[in-house]
Motif scaffolding. Structure first.
Motif, PDB file in Angstrom:
ATOM      1  N   GLN A  31      25.287  15.317 -34.276  1.00  0.00           N
ATOM      2  CA  GLN A  31      24.947  16.742 -34.387  1.00  0.00           C
ATOM      3  C   GLN A  31      24.472  17.275 -33.033  1.00  0.00           C
ATOM      4  N   MET A  52      14.942  23.337 -38.078  1.00  0.00           N
ATOM      5  CA  MET A  52      14.369  22.150 -38.713  1.00  0.00           C
ATOM      6  C   MET A  52      12.868  22.305 -38.863  1.00  0.00           C
ATOM      7  N   TYR A  61       5.389  22.827 -44.629  1.00  0.00           N
ATOM      8  CA  TYR A  61       6.425  21.952 -45.183  1.00  0.00           C
ATOM      9  C   TYR A  61       5.978  20.492 -45.160  1.00  0.00           C
ATOM     10  N   GLY A  83      15.081  10.264 -42.772  1.00  0.00           N
ATOM     11  CA  GLY A  83      15.214  11.503 -42.012  1.00  0.00           C
ATOM     12  C   GLY A  83      13.917  11.688 -41.238  1.00  0.00           C
ATOM     13  N   ASP A  86      11.556  14.286 -36.564  1.00  0.00           N
ATOM     14  CA  ASP A  86      10.595  15.041 -35.744  1.00  0.00           C
ATOM     15  C   ASP A  86       9.193  14.442 -35.839  1.00  0.00           C
ATOM     16  N   GLU A 106      15.617   7.068 -39.493  1.00  0.00           N
ATOM     17  CA  GLU A 106      16.219   8.314 -38.989  1.00  0.00           C
ATOM     18  C   GLU A 106      17.526   7.949 -38.292  1.00  0.00           C
ATOM     19  N   ILE A 107      18.583   8.667 -38.636  1.00  0.00           N
ATOM     20  CA  ILE A 107      19.920   8.261 -38.158  1.00  0.00           C
ATOM     21  C   ILE A 107      20.142   8.611 -36.698  1.00  0.00           C
ATOM     22  N   VAL A 111      17.115  12.982 -31.957  1.00  0.00           N
ATOM     23  CA  VAL A 111      16.101  13.826 -32.604  1.00  0.00           C
ATOM     24  C   VAL A 111      14.711  13.265 -32.319  1.00  0.00           C
ATOM     25  N   ASP A 137      21.190   4.803 -40.869  1.00  0.00           N
ATOM     26  CA  ASP A 137      21.528   5.635 -42.026  1.00  0.00           C
ATOM     27  C   ASP A 137      20.641   5.231 -43.212  1.00  0.00           C
ATOM     28  N   GLY A 138      19.905   6.183 -43.719  1.00  0.00           N
ATOM     29  CA  GLY A 138      19.002   5.890 -44.834  1.00  0.00           C
ATOM     30  C   GLY A 138      19.728   5.432 -46.078  1.00  0.00           C
ATOM     31  N   ASP A 155      13.222  13.463 -46.060  1.00  0.00           N
ATOM     32  CA  ASP A 155      13.022  14.678 -45.260  1.00  0.00           C
ATOM     33  C   ASP A 155      14.307  14.899 -44.460  1.00  0.00           C
ATOM     34  N   SER A 156      15.360  15.296 -45.170  1.00  0.00           N
ATOM     35  CA  SER A 156      16.689  15.330 -44.553  1.00  0.00           C
ATOM     36  C   SER A 156      17.109  16.747 -44.183  1.00  0.00           C
ATOM     37  N   THR A 157      18.179  16.814 -43.452  1.00  0.00           N
ATOM     38  CA  THR A 157      18.862  18.076 -43.206  1.00  0.00           C
ATOM     39  C   THR A 157      19.526  18.534 -44.504  1.00  0.00           C
ATOM     40  N   ALA A 162      26.043  13.688 -42.391  1.00  0.00           N
ATOM     41  CA  ALA A 162      25.423  12.392 -42.724  1.00  0.00           C
ATOM     42  C   ALA A 162      24.419  12.526 -43.861  1.00  0.00           C
ATOM     43  N   ALA A 163      23.928  13.748 -44.113  1.00  0.00           N
ATOM     44  CA  ALA A 163      22.907  13.932 -45.159  1.00  0.00           C
ATOM     45  C   ALA A 163      23.514  14.147 -46.540  1.00  0.00           C
ATOM     46  N   TYR A 223      12.412  29.021 -43.302  1.00  0.00           N
ATOM     47  CA  TYR A 223      13.531  28.447 -44.076  1.00  0.00           C
ATOM     48  C   TYR A 223      14.178  29.546 -44.917  1.00  0.00           C
TER      49      TYR A 223
HETATM   50  N1  SAM Z   1      12.466  19.658 -42.463  1.00  0.00           N
HETATM   51  C1  SAM Z   1      13.880  19.729 -42.182  1.00  0.00           C
HETATM   52  C2  SAM Z   1      14.624  20.391 -43.302  1.00  0.00           C
HETATM   53  O1  SAM Z   1      14.073  20.535 -44.389  1.00  0.00           O
HETATM   54  O2  SAM Z   1      15.797  20.758 -43.048  1.00  0.00           O
HETATM   55  C3  SAM Z   1      14.414  18.346 -41.886  1.00  0.00           C
HETATM   56  C4  SAM Z   1      13.855  17.803 -40.634  1.00  0.00           C
HETATM   57  S1  SAM Z   1      14.412  16.281 -40.038  1.00  0.00           S
HETATM   58  C5  SAM Z   1      14.723  16.716 -38.388  1.00  0.00           C
HETATM   59  C6  SAM Z   1      16.009  16.012 -40.751  1.00  0.00           C
HETATM   60  C7  SAM Z   1      16.591  14.725 -40.227  1.00  0.00           C
HETATM   61  O3  SAM Z   1      17.421  14.068 -41.198  1.00  0.00           O
HETATM   62  C8  SAM Z   1      17.481  14.879 -38.987  1.00  0.00           C
HETATM   63  O4  SAM Z   1      16.811  14.367 -37.859  1.00  0.00           O
HETATM   64  C9  SAM Z   1      18.751  14.089 -39.315  1.00  0.00           C
HETATM   65  O5  SAM Z   1      19.252  13.364 -38.210  1.00  0.00           O
HETATM   66  C10 SAM Z   1      18.249  13.189 -40.426  1.00  0.00           C
HETATM   67  N2  SAM Z   1      19.297  12.616 -41.289  1.00  0.00           N
HETATM   68  C11 SAM Z   1      20.362  13.264 -41.838  1.00  0.00           C
HETATM   69  N3  SAM Z   1      21.101  12.398 -42.574  1.00  0.00           N
HETATM   70  C12 SAM Z   1      20.474  11.176 -42.492  1.00  0.00           C
HETATM   71  C13 SAM Z   1      20.747   9.886 -43.032  1.00  0.00           C
HETATM   72  N4  SAM Z   1      21.825   9.681 -43.812  1.00  0.00           N
HETATM   73  N5  SAM Z   1      19.893   8.869 -42.750  1.00  0.00           N
HETATM   74  C14 SAM Z   1      18.803   9.079 -41.949  1.00  0.00           C
HETATM   75  N6  SAM Z   1      18.485  10.279 -41.388  1.00  0.00           N
HETATM   76  C15 SAM Z   1      19.327  11.315 -41.674  1.00  0.00           C
END
Ligand code: SAM
Length: 292
Positions: A31, A52, A61, A83, A86, A106-107, A111, A137-138, A155-157, A162-163, A223
């Motif tokens: 990303q 984010m 949040y 995830g 941050d 965290e993937i 980040v 990858d979670g 706490d994913s995207t 990937a999410a 958000y």
């Molecule tokens: N608070 C934010 C929201 O609600 O959108 C999310 C913040 S956090 C930065 C989201 C994180 O999820 C990203 O850094 C992203 O790389 C991570 N992520 C997405 N898919 C993932 C996966 N399959 N495994 C691990 N981390 C993942």
């Protein structure tokens, strides 16, 4: 010349931030990762042009994502965050004296690094000795791990890229299997204004997988729709706060024991969204991103 960052939140809906400085801009294999210094919300982390977290409102949040499940558990010692690169969720997790081990999966390394460098107030607890960071990858992690946790937080995207799989029934079943007896899971599950179907589908899946399901809300200014949902599944405990006296140690700015309970009092349209009778689709399919 004025510089603005505009997030296309939903079709026909934009949120603009006046930008003082672009602190970081990079593209990982997953990303685009950016950090802007904005006039109104301070420094902000964006992924693929989606907000984010921002210095000004992130505590809402992160406190609600973490302290509702943690305060609903009698003694959370082992916690997993998927995830959350941050570091904001981990920062709230390690505020609990009972925590002995906090694992971040965290993937995207980019980040984590960008947050460490430009968002120190959010990422600072990533250096806590109780924290282990796995870049991976979670979904895959939970498929293969024999580790077990008291609380698992996602706490994913948004459910794209990937999410996507983090919103699927198979994933939630792997979460359930990785919980210790009495374990509690919570996932951020988007805005009730724009993800009615997904939230309803997840409700149906959680009711199948977890003995106790609850949905709770918080108001996150940056958000989409400002109203944000969190889906909680528990193996045993009700989801209500178990020991309010633990609250004083947390130093919260948003979460309170009263708000813990109030966040589960849902508006009628949200109650209807998660009712048990309507037909459910299958969560975990990528959503259609708004047209750029
Ligand atoms: N608070 C934010 C929201 O609600 O959108 C999310 C913040 S956090 C930065 C989201 C994180 O999820 C990203 O850094 C992203 O790389 C991570 N992520 C997405 N898919 C993932 C996966 N399959 N495994 C691990 N981390 C993942």
């Amino acid at each position: 010349m004025e510089l603005w960052f505009t997030e296309l939140q939903e079709k026909g809906l934009r949120l603009g931030f006046k930008v003082k400085d672009v602190l970081f801009k990079g593209r990982s294999q997953y990303q685009e990762v950016c950090v802007y210094d904005t006039v109104t919300y301070g420094r902000a982390l964006m992924i693929d042009d989606v907000v984010m977290t921002t210095e000004k409102d992130e505590f809402v949040y992160h406190e609600m994502l973490v302290h509702v499940p943690m305060m609903a558990h009698p003694r959370p010692e082992r916690v997993l965050v998927i995830g959350g690169g941050d570091g904001g969720a981990i920062r709230e997790v390690v505020k609990h004296p009972s925590v002995r081990f906090a694992h971040l999966v965290e993937i995207d390394q980019m980040v984590i690094e960008a947050s460490r460098k430009y968002l120190p107030q959010i990422s600072l607890a990533l250096a806590d000795p109780r924290v282990k960071i796995t870049v991976g990858d979670g979904i895959e992690y939970l498929k293969t791990t024999s580790d077990r946790y008291d609380v698992i937080i996602v706490d994913s995207t948004d459910p794209v890229g990937a999410a996507t799989g983090l919103f699927a029934e198979d994933f939630y079943r792997s979460v359930r299997n990785a919980l210790r007896p009495g374990g509690i899971h919570v996932s951020q599950t988007e805005s009730p204004w724009f993800y009615q179907e997904l939230i309803g589908q997840i409700a149906g899946v959680f009711r199948k997988i977890f003995p106790v399901y609850s949905l709770y809300l918080a108001t996150v200014p940056t958000y989409p729709g400002n109203m944000w949902s969190f889906s909680m599944g528990s193996l045993e405990h009700s989801g209500d706060i178990v020991a309010p006296d633990r609250y004083a140690a947390l130093g919260c700015k948003y979460y309170t024991p009263e708000l813990h309970a109030a966040s589960m009092v849902l508006p009628k349209f949200v109650q209807d969204m998660i009712k048990e009778d309507p037909p459910r689709g299958v969560p975990g399919e990528a959503v259609e991103r708004p047209h750029k």
